[in-house]
Design a protein around this motif. Structure first.
Motif, PDB file in Angstrom:
ATOM      1  N   ALA A   1     -32.615 -40.294 -23.788  1.00 49.28           N
ATOM      2  CA  ALA A   1     -32.300 -40.760 -22.430  1.00 49.28           C
ATOM      3  C   ALA A   1     -32.001 -42.250 -22.415  1.00 49.28           C
ATOM      4  O   ALA A   1     -31.052 -42.705 -21.764  1.00 49.28           O
ATOM      5  CB  ALA A   1     -33.466 -40.447 -21.493  1.00 49.28           C
ATOM      6  N   ARG A   2     -32.788 -43.010 -23.163  1.00 49.14           N
ATOM      7  CA  ARG A   2     -32.559 -44.458 -23.215  1.00 49.14           C
ATOM      8  C   ARG A   2     -31.248 -44.780 -23.933  1.00 49.14           C
ATOM      9  O   ARG A   2     -30.475 -45.627 -23.488  1.00 49.14           O
ATOM     10  CB  ARG A   2     -33.726 -45.144 -23.937  1.00 49.14           C
ATOM     11  N   ALA A   3     -31.002 -44.094 -25.044  1.00 48.03           N
ATOM     12  CA  ALA A   3     -29.819 -44.392 -25.846  1.00 48.03           C
ATOM     13  C   ALA A   3     -28.521 -44.012 -25.138  1.00 48.03           C
ATOM     14  O   ALA A   3     -27.516 -44.714 -25.255  1.00 48.03           O
ATOM     15  CB  ALA A   3     -29.908 -43.674 -27.194  1.00 48.03           C
ATOM     16  N   ALA A   4     -28.543 -42.902 -24.399  1.00 46.60           N
ATOM     17  CA  ALA A   4     -27.322 -42.417 -23.746  1.00 46.60           C
ATOM     18  C   ALA A   4     -27.220 -42.836 -22.287  1.00 46.60           C
ATOM     19  O   ALA A   4     -26.175 -42.661 -21.666  1.00 46.60           O
ATOM     20  CB  ALA A   4     -27.270 -40.897 -23.838  1.00 46.60           C
ATOM     21  N   ASN A   5     -28.324 -43.363 -21.738  1.00 45.95           N
ATOM     22  CA  ASN A   5     -28.387 -43.706 -20.311  1.00 45.95           C
ATOM     23  C   ASN A   5     -28.066 -42.498 -19.437  1.00 45.95           C
ATOM     24  O   ASN A   5     -27.357 -42.600 -18.440  1.00 45.95           O
ATOM     25  CB  ASN A   5     -27.453 -44.867 -19.980  1.00 45.95           C
ATOM     26  N   LEU A   6     -28.594 -41.358 -19.867  1.00 49.67           N
ATOM     27  CA  LEU A   6     -28.430 -40.088 -19.150  1.00 49.67           C
ATOM     28  C   LEU A   6     -29.752 -39.325 -19.217  1.00 49.67           C
ATOM     29  O   LEU A   6     -30.570 -39.562 -20.105  1.00 49.67           O
ATOM     30  CB  LEU A   6     -27.344 -39.226 -19.817  1.00 49.67           C
ATOM     31  N   PRO A   7     -29.966 -38.372 -18.292  1.00 48.64           N
ATOM     32  CA  PRO A   7     -31.132 -37.508 -18.440  1.00 48.64           C
ATOM     33  C   PRO A   7     -31.030 -36.751 -19.759  1.00 48.64           C
ATOM     34  O   PRO A   7     -29.923 -36.408 -20.203  1.00 48.64           O
ATOM     35  CB  PRO A   7     -31.028 -36.545 -17.246  1.00 48.64           C
ATOM     36  N   ALA A   8     -32.155 -36.516 -20.389  1.00 51.43           N
ATOM     37  CA  ALA A   8     -32.151 -35.829 -21.682  1.00 51.43           C
ATOM     38  C   ALA A   8     -33.220 -34.737 -21.708  1.00 51.43           C
ATOM     39  O   ALA A   8     -34.304 -34.895 -21.134  1.00 51.43           O
ATOM     40  CB  ALA A   8     -32.394 -36.811 -22.814  1.00 51.43           C
ATOM     41  N   LEU A   9     -32.880 -33.653 -22.364  1.00 51.23           N
ATOM     42  CA  LEU A   9     -33.802 -32.530 -22.535  1.00 51.23           C
ATOM     43  C   LEU A   9     -34.078 -32.354 -24.017  1.00 51.23           C
ATOM     44  O   LEU A   9     -33.154 -32.241 -24.819  1.00 51.23           O
ATOM     45  CB  LEU A   9     -33.188 -31.245 -21.970  1.00 51.23           C
ATOM     46  N   ALA A  10     -35.348 -32.369 -24.378  1.00 57.23           N
ATOM     47  CA  ALA A  10     -35.739 -32.171 -25.773  1.00 57.23           C
ATOM     48  C   ALA A  10     -36.629 -30.949 -25.892  1.00 57.23           C
ATOM     49  O   ALA A  10     -37.386 -30.613 -24.982  1.00 57.23           O
ATOM     50  CB  ALA A  10     -36.470 -33.401 -26.301  1.00 57.23           C
ATOM     51  N   ASP A  11     -36.510 -30.306 -27.029  1.00 57.75           N
ATOM     52  CA  ASP A  11     -37.304 -29.123 -27.332  1.00 57.75           C
ATOM     53  C   ASP A  11     -38.131 -29.437 -28.577  1.00 57.75           C
ATOM     54  O   ASP A  11     -37.613 -29.990 -29.542  1.00 57.75           O
ATOM     55  CB  ASP A  11     -36.335 -27.955 -27.592  1.00 57.75           C
ATOM     56  N   ASP A  12     -39.406 -29.115 -28.534  1.00 56.75           N
ATOM     57  CA  ASP A  12     -40.188 -29.129 -29.770  1.00 56.75           C
ATOM     58  C   ASP A  12     -40.885 -27.790 -29.834  1.00 56.75           C
ATOM     59  O   ASP A  12     -41.552 -27.371 -28.879  1.00 56.75           O
ATOM     60  CB  ASP A  12     -41.193 -30.277 -29.818  1.00 56.75           C
ATOM     61  N   SER A  13     -40.684 -27.110 -30.925  1.00 57.66           N
ATOM     62  CA  SER A  13     -41.202 -25.753 -31.025  1.00 57.66           C
ATOM     63  C   SER A  13     -41.651 -25.473 -32.437  1.00 57.66           C
ATOM     64  O   SER A  13     -41.293 -26.194 -33.375  1.00 57.66           O
ATOM     65  CB  SER A  13     -40.121 -24.744 -30.594  1.00 57.66           C
ATOM     66  N   GLY A  14     -42.425 -24.411 -32.595  1.00 59.06           N
ATOM     67  CA  GLY A  14     -42.887 -24.093 -33.937  1.00 59.06           C
ATOM     68  C   GLY A  14     -43.688 -22.813 -33.988  1.00 59.06           C
ATOM     69  O   GLY A  14     -44.028 -22.210 -32.968  1.00 59.06           O
ATOM     70  N   LEU A  15     -43.955 -22.408 -35.210  1.00 54.75           N
ATOM     71  CA  LEU A  15     -44.695 -21.181 -35.499  1.00 54.75           C
ATOM     72  C   LEU A  15     -46.126 -21.517 -35.877  1.00 54.75           C
ATOM     73  O   LEU A  15     -46.360 -22.402 -36.712  1.00 54.75           O
ATOM     74  CB  LEU A  15     -44.016 -20.447 -36.660  1.00 54.75           C
ATOM     75  N   SER A  16     -47.076 -20.831 -35.275  1.00 52.34           N
ATOM     76  CA  SER A  16     -48.491 -21.003 -35.602  1.00 52.34           C
ATOM     77  C   SER A  16     -49.055 -19.654 -36.052  1.00 52.34           C
ATOM     78  O   SER A  16     -48.863 -18.650 -35.367  1.00 52.34           O
ATOM     79  CB  SER A  16     -49.275 -21.508 -34.384  1.00 52.34           C
ATOM     80  N   VAL A  17     -49.717 -19.650 -37.198  1.00 54.71           N
ATOM     81  CA  VAL A  17     -50.242 -18.417 -37.785  1.00 54.71           C
ATOM     82  C   VAL A  17     -51.763 -18.432 -37.710  1.00 54.71           C
ATOM     83  O   VAL A  17     -52.406 -19.389 -38.147  1.00 54.71           O
ATOM     84  CB  VAL A  17     -49.780 -18.268 -39.248  1.00 54.71           C
ATOM     85  N   VAL A  18     -52.331 -17.381 -37.142  1.00 55.26           N
ATOM     86  CA  VAL A  18     -53.781 -17.311 -36.920  1.00 55.26           C
ATOM     87  C   VAL A  18     -54.558 -17.511 -38.207  1.00 55.26           C
ATOM     88  O   VAL A  18     -55.497 -18.321 -38.274  1.00 55.26           O
ATOM     89  CB  VAL A  18     -54.151 -15.962 -36.264  1.00 55.26           C
ATOM     90  N   ALA A  19     -54.193 -16.790 -39.268  1.00 52.39           N
ATOM     91  CA  ALA A  19     -54.944 -16.843 -40.526  1.00 52.39           C
ATOM     92  C   ALA A  19     -54.804 -18.180 -41.244  1.00 52.39           C
ATOM     93  O   ALA A  19     -55.568 -18.481 -42.166  1.00 52.39           O
ATOM     94  CB  ALA A  19     -54.495 -15.712 -41.448  1.00 52.39           C
TER      95      ALA A  19
END
Length: 209
Positions: A64-82
């Protein structure tokens, strides 16, 4: 009250083509003009957070700061119980090639194999339950932000199956299904995924009413 996006250009803070495609498809019905951080030539900030929320906000604010526009970011991942929730926030790091392994980039088959190897070490009866987490963070150039979290439960399957999707999709069987994310039609995956769960919450606050 959270600020609304409205009909505006939105930076998708990713250099991952798979994520960009999924997020753009989810936003398409709302008339949002999406452009990726990669297309704008924005640098990828170092993900120093220890949670999905921290990393998503870090990426969203940087874009958002670099582009001077609203920005949407995704952070995702896999979590394994064992594996006590691993790889979790370090999901992508498990796919990172080292300098001595040749070509740069991510090797997702290697990453999936690491998980399978650690599970096999625990024996045939190991609990293969796992879940995908997704955090969607929106940031505006003036620093305002909003966060939406999603999750889908499932089981880790081996060997990998399917050629659709990306990342760990070929080894993730969502609860109630007998096929992996990589075997599901993208439209079907969009209805049940962790990203879809987070996105539904984003839509309810950003676009409803």
């Amino acid at each position: 009250m959270t600020r609304k996006l409205g009909n505006t250009r939105l930076v998708i803070a990713t250099h991952n083509a798979g994520k960009l495609k999924e997020i753009s498809a989810l936003l398409a019905p709302f008339g949002i003009d999406c452009v990726s951080a990669g297309e704008l030539g924005l640098p990828e900030p170092e993900e120093t957070g220890t949670t999905f929320v921290e990393n998503a906000l870090l990426k969203a604010h940087a874009a958002a700061r670099a582009a001077n526009l609203p920005a949407l970011a995704d952070d995702s991942g896999l979590s394994v119980v064992a594996l006590d929730g691993r790889p979790g926030v370090y999901t992508a790091d498990w796919a990172e090639r080292q300098w001595f392994e040749g070509a740069k980039g991510r090797d997702w088959f290697m990453a999936m194999g690491k998980v399978e190897g650690l599970l096999c070490e625990q024996g045939e009866d190991v609990d293969r339950s796992c879940w995908f987490s997704c955090v969607l963070a929106i940031a505006w150039p003036d620093g305002e932000e909003a966060v939406y979290e999603g999750r889908v439960n499932g089981a880790f399957s081996w060997p990998p199956r399917g050629k659709m999707g990306f990342g760990y999709d070929p080894v993730f069987v969502p609860q109630g299904r007998d096929v992996t994310f990589a075997q599901l039609d993208p439209e079907e995956k969009h209805k049940i995924s962790h990203r879809a769960d987070a996105f539904a919450k984003l839509v309810a606050e950003q676009f409803a009413g």
